[in-house]
Write a protein that holds these residues in place. Structure first.
Motif, PDB file in Angstrom:
ATOM      1  N   UNK A 272     -13.534  -3.382 -28.318  1.00 38.37           N
ATOM      2  CA  UNK A 272     -13.682  -5.055 -28.356  1.00 38.37           C
ATOM      3  C   UNK A 272     -14.813  -5.424 -29.113  1.00 38.37           C
ATOM      4  N   UNK A 273     -14.727  -6.391 -30.044  1.00 37.19           N
ATOM      5  CA  UNK A 273     -16.009  -6.773 -30.606  1.00 37.19           C
ATOM      6  C   UNK A 273     -16.367  -8.083 -30.752  1.00 37.19           C
TER       7      UNK A 273
ATOM      8  N   UNK B 185     -21.544  -6.957 -31.812  1.00 35.92           N
ATOM      9  CA  UNK B 185     -21.640  -6.203 -30.497  1.00 35.92           C
ATOM     10  C   UNK B 185     -20.077  -5.594 -30.048  1.00 35.92           C
ATOM     11  N   UNK B 186     -20.273  -4.183 -30.104  1.00 35.49           N
ATOM     12  CA  UNK B 186     -18.863  -3.451 -29.657  1.00 35.49           C
ATOM     13  C   UNK B 186     -19.181  -2.843 -28.278  1.00 35.49           C
TER      14      UNK B 186
ATOM     15  N   UNK C 220     -21.316   0.303 -22.089  1.00 36.94           N
ATOM     16  CA  UNK C 220     -22.193   0.861 -22.916  1.00 36.94           C
ATOM     17  C   UNK C 220     -21.875  -0.143 -24.256  1.00 36.94           C
ATOM     18  N   UNK C 221     -22.787  -0.569 -24.762  1.00 44.65           N
ATOM     19  CA  UNK C 221     -22.988  -1.796 -25.908  1.00 44.65           C
ATOM     20  C   UNK C 221     -23.305  -0.954 -27.247  1.00 44.65           C
ATOM     21  N   UNK C 222     -22.805  -1.247 -28.542  1.00 46.23           N
ATOM     22  CA  UNK C 222     -23.108  -0.781 -29.665  1.00 46.23           C
ATOM     23  C   UNK C 222     -23.386  -2.094 -30.496  1.00 46.23           C
ATOM     24  N   UNK C 223     -24.734  -2.321 -30.727  1.00 49.58           N
ATOM     25  CA  UNK C 223     -25.301  -3.344 -31.319  1.00 49.58           C
ATOM     26  C   UNK C 223     -25.686  -3.332 -32.715  1.00 49.58           C
ATOM     27  N   UNK C 224     -24.977  -3.899 -33.880  1.00 49.82           N
ATOM     28  CA  UNK C 224     -25.446  -3.678 -35.298  1.00 49.82           C
ATOM     29  C   UNK C 224     -26.249  -5.111 -35.656  1.00 49.82           C
TER      30      UNK C 224
ATOM     31  N   UNK D  33     -28.340   0.933 -29.239  1.00 52.76           N
ATOM     32  CA  UNK D  33     -27.380   1.369 -27.986  1.00 52.76           C
ATOM     33  C   UNK D  33     -28.162   0.841 -26.593  1.00 52.76           C
ATOM     34  N   UNK D  34     -27.226   0.280 -25.936  1.00 51.14           N
ATOM     35  CA  UNK D  34     -27.745  -0.360 -24.794  1.00 51.14           C
ATOM     36  C   UNK D  34     -26.616  -0.458 -23.584  1.00 51.14           C
TER      37      UNK D  34
END
Length: 293
Positions: free
Chosen positions: A112-113, A125-126, A181-185, A198-199
């Motif tokens: 999900x994005x 944020x994915x 887990x969150x992958x934030x760019x 990474x959060x």
């Protein structure tokens, strides 16, 4: 909500299951008995075995298909009833109505994005429903070593032991929060690179684990196998927890200013729970339709 649903799914249903052992025995026994009792020439016995076992095998397969389809339909009905009895979390609507982030959720996909513009930045944020599938509640039930045998002999030790036992019983009835887990760019316009954070969202808070910088934003998104390989060779920086405390606070404020805050930390686990339920029902329907064809 997630753990209760998992327990309910694993509980036995009222639909009777066909014994796989009996099925295997019936499949093997019939052709074997025909071959043993046949006194005809070899060609005749082959014909008898071929033409007599095929209808039986087809009938057995048809019965299995029917029972499997019925079981899948039963699960679908069970999940639908659970969904009707569980009101949707208010946090989902509140976040989507009041947040500048746009949601992208493709049915049938795990990821999900959330995306938005912030000045000259594009923020993505994915997070993934796979975190719910791999979540092990027992990991969060392990506590530090308790009192030693000598401590237990004292009156104070006994009181502490009783208190710990009462707390343990309370924890057994509580649902441990699922860490998501969150992958934030955070990508700058004009090819100026990107930050990749990474959060983890858990207990209404976002905890940063790693803070990367990439000169090429493609590496932050891992958009190609080559970009992924190149990202692995980039110096990752020290673990976030080892940074100066004031620096950690400023980096956390950097994210909060861009809407990566407590509201998102509450939204993500709730949304993943709803998505997992929706995807599971869709999966049941697809498998049932396939079996019935």
């Amino acid at each position: 909500m997630m753990s209760l649903r998992s327990v309910a799914r694993s509980a036995p249903r009222t639909l009777t299951r066909l014994s796989s052992t009996a099925l295997r025995q019936s499949r093997v026994a019939q052709p074997a008995s025909l071959l043993r009792t046949s006194c005809a020439p070899l060609r005749t016995s082959q014909l008898v075995a071929t033409f007599s076992s095929t209808p039986l095998r087809r009938a057995q397969e048809s019965e299995v298909n029917q029972e499997l389809a019925a079981k899948l339909e039963s699960e679908l009905q069970f999940e639908s009833e659970m969904g009707e009895n569980e009101p949707g979390p208010a946090s989902i609507k509140d976040f989507l109505d009041n947040s500048p982030y746009q949601l992208k959720d493709e049915p049938g996909k795990q990821d999900v994005f959330l995306t938005r513009k912030f000045g000259n930045e594009t923020i993505t944020v994915s997070f993934s429903v796979a975190d719910l599938a791999t979540f092990d509640p027992e990991m969060y039930n392990d506590e530090d070593a308790g009192l030693g045998d000598e401590d237990m002999e004292t009156p104070e030790g006994k009181r502490l032991a009783e208190a710990e036992e009462a707390e343990e019983m309370d924890r057994e009835h509580e649902e441990p929060p699922v860490p998501c887990r969150l992958n934030i760019v955070v990508e700058k316009e004009g090819g100026k690179g990107a930050l990749n954070i990474e959060a983890v969202a858990q207990d209404g808070a976002i905890m940063i684990e790693n803070f990367y910088y990439y000169s090429d934003a493609k590496m932050a998104h891992s958009s190609t196998p080559q970009a992924t390989h190149e990202a692995e060779d980039v110096y990752p920086g020290p673990p976030f927890a080892s940074l100066d405390e004031d620096l950690q606070i400023l980096m956390e404020r950097f994210l909060e200013e861009r809407g990566i805050s407590q509201a998102m930390a509450v939204f993500v686990p709730d949304y993943l729970d709803v998505k997992e339920q929706r995807e599971y029902q869709a999966w049941l329907k697809k498998v049932k339709n396939f079996v019935q064809v």
